[in-house]
Design an enzyme around this catalytic site. Sequence first.
Site, PDB file in Angstrom:
ATOM      1  N   GLY A  12       0.828  -1.208   0.000  1.00 10.56           N
ATOM      2  CA  GLY A  12       0.000   0.000   0.000  1.00 10.56           C
ATOM      3  C   GLY A  12       0.859   1.254   0.000  1.00 10.56           C
ATOM      4  N   PHE A  74       2.632  -8.501  -5.155  1.00  8.39           N
ATOM      5  CA  PHE A  74       3.250  -9.538  -5.994  1.00  8.39           C
ATOM      6  C   PHE A  74       3.406 -10.806  -5.184  1.00  8.39           C
ATOM      7  CE2 PHE A  74       7.091 -11.164  -8.437  1.00  8.39           C
ATOM      8  CZ  PHE A  74       6.362 -11.517  -9.562  1.00  8.39           C
ATOM      9  N   ASP A 127      -0.404   2.386   8.366  1.00  7.09           N
ATOM     10  CA  ASP A 127      -0.938   1.576   9.459  1.00  7.09           C
ATOM     11  C   ASP A 127      -0.107   1.642  10.741  1.00  7.09           C
ATOM     12  OD1 ASP A 127      -2.972   0.717   7.752  1.00  7.09           O
ATOM     13  OD2 ASP A 127      -1.768  -0.957   7.021  1.00  7.09           O
ATOM     14  N   GLY A 170      -5.853   0.444   9.114  1.00  4.76           N
ATOM     15  CA  GLY A 170      -4.919   0.002  10.131  1.00  4.76           C
ATOM     16  C   GLY A 170      -4.612  -1.478  10.084  1.00  4.76           C
ATOM     17  N   LYS A 211     -24.129  15.487  23.481  1.00  6.98           N
ATOM     18  CA  LYS A 211     -25.251  15.269  22.562  1.00  6.98           C
ATOM     19  C   LYS A 211     -24.871  14.483  21.313  1.00  6.98           C
ATOM     20  CE  LYS A 211     -27.823  19.298  24.167  1.00  6.98           C
ATOM     21  NZ  LYS A 211     -28.447  20.583  23.805  1.00  6.98           N
ATOM     22  N   ARG A 249      -4.939   7.430   2.533  1.00  9.19           N
ATOM     23  CA  ARG A 249      -3.621   7.214   1.916  1.00  9.19           C
ATOM     24  C   ARG A 249      -3.167   8.375   1.038  1.00  9.19           C
ATOM     25  NH1 ARG A 249      -3.498   1.235  -0.714  1.00  9.19           N
ATOM     26  NH2 ARG A 249      -3.718  -0.021   1.179  1.00  9.19           N
TER      27      ARG A 249
END
Length: 299
Positions: A12, A74, A127, A170, A211, A249
């Site tokens: 990522g 991969f 993450d 995460g 609230k 990201r």
Amino acid sequence: MIKKIGILTSGGDSPGMNAAIRSIFIHSIKNQFKVYGIFDGYKGLFKNKIKLLKYKNINNIIDKSGTFLRSSRFKKLKTIKIEQKIIENIKKKINILIVIGGEGSYKGALKLHNIGLPCITIPGTIDNDIYGTDYTIGFSSALEVIVQYIDNIKYTLLSHKRILILEVMGRKCGDLALYSCISCENCYIVTSKNKFNIDSLIKKIKKNKQKYSIIIITENITNIKKLSIEIEKRTNIETRFSSIGYIQRSPKPTAFDRILAFRMGYYAIKLIKNNITGTCIAIKNNKIIHYNINNIKNK
């Protein structure tokens, strides 16, 4: 031997990867090392997508999110045949590989290092789930997106006296949820480590004298739509759900991530200059350090 350094980004993408590439390039050139960019991660390594980098490649990228080298998953890297093919492809072009990425990227670097390609890893993932480092490149930027989202949406929740279930990224690590919860008001946190208990959660919400309430939950723990229905039913308070998604990201990297990327890139070249490879770069107590790549563990 002339040091020929290859850089790849894998898994990522995270804000600050480009800043890390820039730092590696600048400090390599100062030491008269050649720098090659490997496009499309480990897949590009296998397909020989390797290009000598020049100054024009790293101009105006420090503030850009993502990675101009691109990335990919991969899974075939797990086979010995593929690993050996990669070594054959690159042995004439590079003799040291710097990998910027997360947990899976680290494991790929370990495999290549153990069959003869010296590697150094730099933690690049939103993450913050890499063992041995306090922070990863990209975590600060993603956290800022979540906090800004909460700061903006709370006024709608306040206007309608609602509960919001907010799912954040995460993977198995709850740091984004935890840090954003600490940064904001009237928030409750659900991660894999604090043992999700809906009865306990509902008791806390009912005791909240404000609230509105925001439940920040790490991804893949439960179905947030079903959870919202259950909470609304048991609290009689209108409940909505939302997932921020991939926008976490994609922001411009924060100053913290740019500086962290600069420091880690510099440190990687310092290690190479001193003939040290087979290491993972990390930050501990604001000091850049390294540890043996064979010590990779899950955080």
